[in-house]
Design an enzyme around this catalytic site. Sequence first.
Site, PDB file in Angstrom:
ATOM      1  N   ILE A  76      38.210 -18.954   8.776  1.00  0.00           N
ATOM      2  CA  ILE A  76      37.088 -19.405   7.944  1.00  0.00           C
ATOM      3  C   ILE A  76      36.366 -18.195   7.352  1.00  0.00           C
ATOM      4  CG2 ILE A  76      34.814 -20.525   8.018  1.00  0.00           C
ATOM      5  CD1 ILE A  76      36.042 -22.494  10.067  1.00  0.00           C
ATOM      6  N   HIS A  77      36.164 -17.168   8.159  1.00  0.00           N
ATOM      7  CA  HIS A  77      35.477 -15.960   7.696  1.00  0.00           C
ATOM      8  C   HIS A  77      36.266 -15.269   6.583  1.00  0.00           C
ATOM      9  CE1 HIS A  77      34.065 -11.704   8.026  1.00  0.00           C
ATOM     10  NE2 HIS A  77      32.899 -12.334   8.005  1.00  0.00           N
ATOM     11  N   ASP A  78      37.579 -15.164   6.759  1.00  0.00           N
ATOM     12  CA  ASP A  78      38.409 -14.532   5.723  1.00  0.00           C
ATOM     13  C   ASP A  78      38.348 -15.313   4.419  1.00  0.00           C
ATOM     14  OD1 ASP A  78      39.107 -12.555   7.488  1.00  0.00           O
ATOM     15  OD2 ASP A  78      41.127 -13.314   7.873  1.00  0.00           O
TER      16      ASP A  78
END
Length: 178
Positions: free
Chosen positions: A53-55
């Site tokens: 999700i962060h990427d």
Amino acid sequence: MKLLAPVLWAMAALGVTWLVAVDSKESCTKHSNGCSTPLRLPCQEYFRPACDIHDNCYHCGTIFGISRKECDDAFLKDMNTLCKKLGSNSATCPARGKREVTSHRATSIAHSRLWKTALDQKSFLNRKARQVFFLLPTTCQGWAKNYHLAVKLAGANSYSVTTDLETCQGLEHCLPNH
């Protein structure tokens, strides 16, 4: 045959929703490299959903109006949520592969023996290793804070401000708060 048709339709419908769910989950790894670090660190595989999700947030955040700080804060929140799922075992992240069959206690004992053997030597490097070892976190939440700190300090070049809208279409569900 009259009873078979509705059952087949139901199975087909369930199969399609399962395929859509799998495809949707796979699409969230499109712009992700997992929890990439130069070293193999604890919790790396356990935090992978949060890292994906962060990427995606770093890649498509500007398109959807999500700042780098919001991406990083959501990353910490997602990792802490994963840590809370461990319940009373939140001291360590689950092991992957062969170590899953051993108990957490046995694994900890094995690790401490290896470290003790390695650090008992009196060389300069081992003194430095002892200093670093005692600074490493021992809990899932501690590792979450370290991963968060790492992206705050070193992630600026990875946050994309020139992403093409076309590459981010359909990835809204892969971003924080979506």
